[in-house]
Motif scaffolding. Sequence first.
Motif, short mmCIF file in Angstrom:
data_model
loop_
_atom_site.label_atom_id
_atom_site.label_comp_id
_atom_site.label_asym_id
_atom_site.label_seq_id
_atom_site.Cartn_x
_atom_site.Cartn_y
_atom_site.Cartn_z
N LEU A 170 40.70 77.62 50.50
CA LEU A 170 41.21 78.88 49.92
C LEU A 170 40.10 79.84 49.52
CD1 LEU A 170 44.22 77.55 47.81
CD2 LEU A 170 44.24 78.63 50.07
N ARG A 171 38.96 79.37 49.11
CA ARG A 171 37.91 80.29 48.67
C ARG A 171 37.40 81.16 49.80
NH1 ARG A 171 32.50 79.52 48.59
NH2 ARG A 171 32.69 77.24 48.80
N THR A 172 37.38 80.61 51.03
CA THR A 172 36.87 81.37 52.17
C THR A 172 37.96 81.76 53.16
OG1 THR A 172 36.44 79.35 53.44
CG2 THR A 172 34.66 80.18 52.00
N GLY A 173 39.16 81.18 53.02
CA GLY A 173 40.23 81.44 53.97
C GLY A 173 40.02 80.76 55.31
N THR A 174 39.11 79.79 55.36
CA THR A 174 38.77 79.12 56.61
C THR A 174 39.74 77.99 56.91
OG1 THR A 174 36.43 79.60 56.20
CG2 THR A 174 36.92 77.91 57.84
N ALA A 175 40.13 77.90 58.19
CA ALA A 175 40.96 76.77 58.61
C ALA A 175 40.15 75.49 58.61
CB ALA A 175 41.52 77.03 60.01
N ILE A 176 40.75 74.41 58.13
CA ILE A 176 40.06 73.11 58.05
C ILE A 176 41.02 72.00 58.47
CG2 ILE A 176 38.43 73.78 56.22
CD1 ILE A 176 40.33 72.38 54.22
N GLU A 177 40.44 70.85 58.74
CA GLU A 177 41.20 69.61 58.87
C GLU A 177 40.60 68.61 57.91
OE1 GLU A 177 42.21 65.84 61.82
OE2 GLU A 177 40.85 67.41 62.51
N VAL A 178 41.44 68.00 57.08
CA VAL A 178 41.02 66.98 56.14
C VAL A 178 41.54 65.64 56.64
CG1 VAL A 178 41.30 66.09 53.79
CG2 VAL A 178 40.94 68.54 54.16
N ARG A 179 40.62 64.68 56.80
CA ARG A 179 41.01 63.33 57.19
C ARG A 179 40.79 62.40 56.00
NH1 ARG A 179 38.92 62.69 63.54
NH2 ARG A 179 40.13 64.49 64.30
N ALA B 148 31.71 72.48 61.86
CA ALA B 148 31.49 72.05 60.48
C ALA B 148 32.45 72.79 59.56
CB ALA B 148 30.04 72.35 60.07
N PRO B 149 32.78 72.21 58.42
CA PRO B 149 33.63 72.92 57.46
C PRO B 149 32.82 74.01 56.76
CG PRO B 149 32.85 70.87 56.50
CD PRO B 149 32.36 70.88 57.93
N PRO B 150 33.48 74.90 56.05
CA PRO B 150 32.73 75.83 55.21
C PRO B 150 31.98 75.04 54.12
CG PRO B 150 35.05 75.86 54.64
CD PRO B 150 34.93 75.05 55.90
N ALA B 151 30.98 75.67 53.53
CA ALA B 151 30.25 75.00 52.45
C ALA B 151 31.23 74.68 51.32
CB ALA B 151 29.13 75.90 51.96
N LEU B 152 31.38 73.40 51.04
CA LEU B 152 32.35 72.95 50.05
C LEU B 152 31.67 72.77 48.69
CD1 LEU B 152 34.03 70.31 52.36
CD2 LEU B 152 35.04 72.49 51.67
N LEU B 153 32.38 73.16 47.64
CA LEU B 153 31.85 73.07 46.29
C LEU B 153 32.86 72.39 45.38
CD1 LEU B 153 30.52 76.73 45.92
CD2 LEU B 153 29.15 74.68 46.41
N PRO B 154 32.40 71.64 44.40
CA PRO B 154 33.34 71.09 43.41
C PRO B 154 34.18 72.19 42.79
CG PRO B 154 31.18 70.09 43.14
CD PRO B 154 31.01 71.22 44.12
N GLY B 155 35.47 71.94 42.69
CA GLY B 155 36.40 72.94 42.16
C GLY B 155 37.11 73.75 43.22
N ASP B 156 36.63 73.70 44.48
CA ASP B 156 37.31 74.43 45.55
C ASP B 156 38.73 73.91 45.73
OD1 ASP B 156 35.12 75.98 46.07
OD2 ASP B 156 34.60 75.04 47.98
N GLN B 157 39.62 74.83 46.07
CA GLN B 157 41.02 74.48 46.30
C GLN B 157 41.29 74.42 47.81
OE1 GLN B 157 43.65 74.22 43.57
NE2 GLN B 157 41.64 73.69 42.72
N LEU B 158 42.05 73.40 48.20
CA LEU B 158 42.44 73.22 49.59
C LEU B 158 43.96 73.25 49.67
CD1 LEU B 158 40.13 70.15 50.41
CD2 LEU B 158 39.54 72.60 50.50
N GLN B 159 44.50 74.10 50.54
CA GLN B 159 45.95 74.12 50.77
C GLN B 159 46.21 73.37 52.06
OE1 GLN B 159 48.14 75.65 48.46
NE2 GLN B 159 49.60 74.35 49.55
N LEU B 160 46.91 72.25 51.94
CA LEU B 160 47.15 71.36 53.07
C LEU B 160 48.65 71.24 53.27
CD1 LEU B 160 44.54 68.67 51.97
CD2 LEU B 160 44.20 70.53 53.61
#
Length: 360
Positions: A60-69, A103-115
């Motif tokens: 959500l912080r960058t609006g980038t599409a991701i896949e979480v495994r 690669a995913p966007p640079a991830l930081l503690p506290g980032d929110q992921l909408q899955l």
Amino acid sequence: MKAAQQPTQRPVQARLLVIDEHGRMQHAPRARLADFLQAGDVLVANDAATLPASLAGTHLRTGTAIEVRLAGRRSLDVGDVREFTAVVFGEGDWRTRTEDRAAPPALLPGDQLQLGPLRATVLSLQGHARLIAIRFEGDADAIWAGLARHGRPIQYAHVQQPLALWDVWTRVAAQPVAFEPPSAGFVLDWAMLASLKERGVAFATLTHAAGISSTGDEQLDARLPLDEPYFIPRATVEAIESARARGGRVVALGTTVVRALEHAAQHAAQHVTQDGGLRAGPGLADQRIGPATQLRVVDAIISGTHEPGTSHYELLRAFAPDAVLQSAAQELERTGYLTHEFGDSVLIRVKSRVGELRPA
């Protein structure tokens, strides 16, 4: 070796390479597996069902599409589903080879992921840009519902059609805790179980949260397998003790069974008893099994065909000398065996084992 490309668990042409304790090799149809076990043996399988552990979504912080495994969890408790270890990729999906994924966007503690319907927070990085700890919002029922509605099986590019969840469940699948299928168990069907019974071979199960097999990153792959929780029922311990009393062998159906049984025996020897007895109950397999491991419980393993350098192959080095495994790899390549989760199988009898297992 060539990867099996079709999600067929028990193809009629599936093959088995049998390697005995002297390194001698024999080819057979895999359907004849029971012929290579004997009265008094016990075959132990992993009854974990596979989670829909691949979750497409947005950082959500960058609006980038991701896949979480999803890749790890502290326990098998059905209510303990808020926190996971996970591997994250950038946009794309399983159709791209894992090693070629963005690669995913640079991830930081506290980032929110909408899955999909699930919201998760990044708790921490786990020593690698792709490996994180996350916490889902909501209660256990909502998280299970979200996984069921939105998740799909983790998949790799060598299987060319989309996997359905039932493609990755074995015939004995029970509690959904595995992140990838305990695929050695694909050999099982009701006819084989009947053949084992007719031959006087006992059958038992344990539950082990089989982890992911590849992250696409060499540095991160070197950390596999991650810690994996398991549970060994008392009935399985009794079946193993009974096999030992009859002079039978303990045959592990897959690497996860080896990890669970050997960890439980090691823990008993170090922390519970002095006699090395195997105890029932939960545990967290956090050890590495390889050429220096002296096996305490398992006498033989039935496994998929694994390429040198993988964590699964490293475990097989506890069962046979390197020269034997190298010859086996050449034989598998020469005769066109198929590798990966829907491929062919090997049966390896152990080169040595520590002492005799005694009841705890």
